[in-house]
Design an enzyme around this catalytic site. Structure first.
Site, PDB file in Angstrom:
ATOM      1  N   TYR A   1       0.841  -1.201   0.000  1.00  0.00           N
ATOM      2  CA  TYR A   1       0.000   0.000   0.000  1.00  0.00           C
ATOM      3  C   TYR A   1       0.876   1.252   0.000  1.00  0.00           C
ATOM      4  O   TYR A   1       0.619   2.205  -0.748  1.00  0.00           O
ATOM      5  CB  TYR A   1      -0.890  -0.043   1.238  1.00  0.00           C
ATOM      6  CG  TYR A   1      -1.654   1.208   1.580  1.00  0.00           C
ATOM      7  CD1 TYR A   1      -2.878   1.475   0.989  1.00  0.00           C
ATOM      8  CD2 TYR A   1      -1.168   2.100   2.535  1.00  0.00           C
ATOM      9  CE1 TYR A   1      -3.600   2.613   1.326  1.00  0.00           C
ATOM     10  CE2 TYR A   1      -1.881   3.239   2.871  1.00  0.00           C
ATOM     11  CZ  TYR A   1      -3.094   3.497   2.268  1.00  0.00           C
ATOM     12  OH  TYR A   1      -3.805   4.622   2.600  1.00  0.00           O
TER      13      TYR A   1
ATOM     14  N   LYS B   1       1.172   4.375  -2.683  1.00  0.00           N
ATOM     15  CA  LYS B   1       0.939   5.769  -2.311  1.00  0.00           C
ATOM     16  C   LYS B   1       2.147   6.635  -2.646  1.00  0.00           C
ATOM     17  O   LYS B   1       1.992   7.801  -3.038  1.00  0.00           O
ATOM     18  CB  LYS B   1       0.597   5.863  -0.822  1.00  0.00           C
ATOM     19  CG  LYS B   1      -0.751   5.233  -0.455  1.00  0.00           C
ATOM     20  CD  LYS B   1      -1.919   5.902  -1.155  1.00  0.00           C
ATOM     21  CE  LYS B   1      -3.268   5.416  -0.631  1.00  0.00           C
ATOM     22  NZ  LYS B   1      -4.404   6.073  -1.306  1.00  0.00           N
TER      23      LYS B   1
END
Length: 264
Positions: A155, A159
């Site tokens: 994740y 990002k």
């Protein structure tokens, strides 16, 4: 005049948490809003609720990982509300496993690729319309996880990639009068925390010590930053990365107190 009056906005991940706060702030500022989320029943309920309150909204239920399905849903909503001027790309596909050792190659590919490619897909759905109008404001929702090591490596990698994507879009699309920026929230008390709060009701209290402002964010804190970047008030801001983190990335308050303030 309201800041977004006459504009049509697409918000992904629009049902719940930050997405709902963005939709409601955009509506309050005069925008028409396309509500996009993977949960069709939730999208329909939201559209019904906002229309009953007199707002101009349309639904576009789809997954950001399905470009064709997302484009078809958004195109249908655009036929109703008009071309998209503003994109708030908030949807993500999953947080991922907590550490590298616990992340399988398959899971890393799914979480890193899905989150990053999902935002790319969303931009591709609206960019031709923005170019045709020679007007557009794109705001990606990143995370402080993309700025520092805070767990969830797949994740976090996605990002971090979104920061590069925002800067690339700002550079390539600026000649079309299209701006692109990214906000990077810290901890936000959204429904995603409900299960953890049920297990450990004081978890937010444990996190507060890392935030110089002494609290974690509410969804509206992030929404206000997104609305600003989407509006003409930010008309000469493009390629910016804006932390919305209560000072978290400014420094390590707990460590500073230990080293220099002696716990005062």
């Amino acid at each position: 005049m309201k800041r977004l009056e006459g504009r049509t906005a697409l918000v992904t991940g629009a049902v719940g948490g930050i997405g709902t706060a963005v939709v409601e702030d955009f509506l309050a500022e005069g925008a028409s809003v396309i509500i996009s989320d993977i949960r069709e029943d939730a999208v329909e309920a939201a559209v019904e609720r906002y229309r009953a309150a007199g707002f101009a909204v349309a639904g576009a239920a789809a997954s950001i990982t399905d470009f064709a399905g997302l484009k078809a849903a958004v195109d249908k909503a655009v036929a109703e509300l008009g071309p998209v001027d503003i994109l708030a790309s908030n949807a993500f596909t999953g947080g991922g496993d907590p550490t590298l050792d616990k992340t399988s190659p398959e899971r890393f590919f799914e979480d890193a690729g899905g989150n990053l490619a999902g935002s790319f897909n969303t931009v591709r759905v609206v960019i031709d319309g923005m170019k045709a109008k020679r007007q557009g404001a794109i705001v990606l929702v990143g995370s402080v996880n993309g700025l520092s090591t805070l767990g969830q490596p797949a994740y976090s990698a996605a990002k971090a990639g979104l920061i590069s994507l925002a800067r690339t879009m700002a550079t390539e699309y600026g000649r079309h009068n299209i701006r692109a920026n990214i906000v990077c929230p810290g901890t936000v008390q959204t429904p995603a925390w409900d299960e953890r709060l049920a297990r450990k009701p004081d978890v937010m209290d444990d996190l507060i010590k890392w935030y110089p402002l002494g609290r974690v964010a509410k969804p509206v804190d992030v929404a206000k930053a997104i609305t600003f970047l989407a509006s003409d008030d930010a008309g000469f801001i493009s390629g910016a990365m804006l932390p919305v983190d209560g000072g978290l990335m400014a420094g390590n308050l707990a460590m500073a107190r230990e080293l220099t303030l002696e716990g005062e």
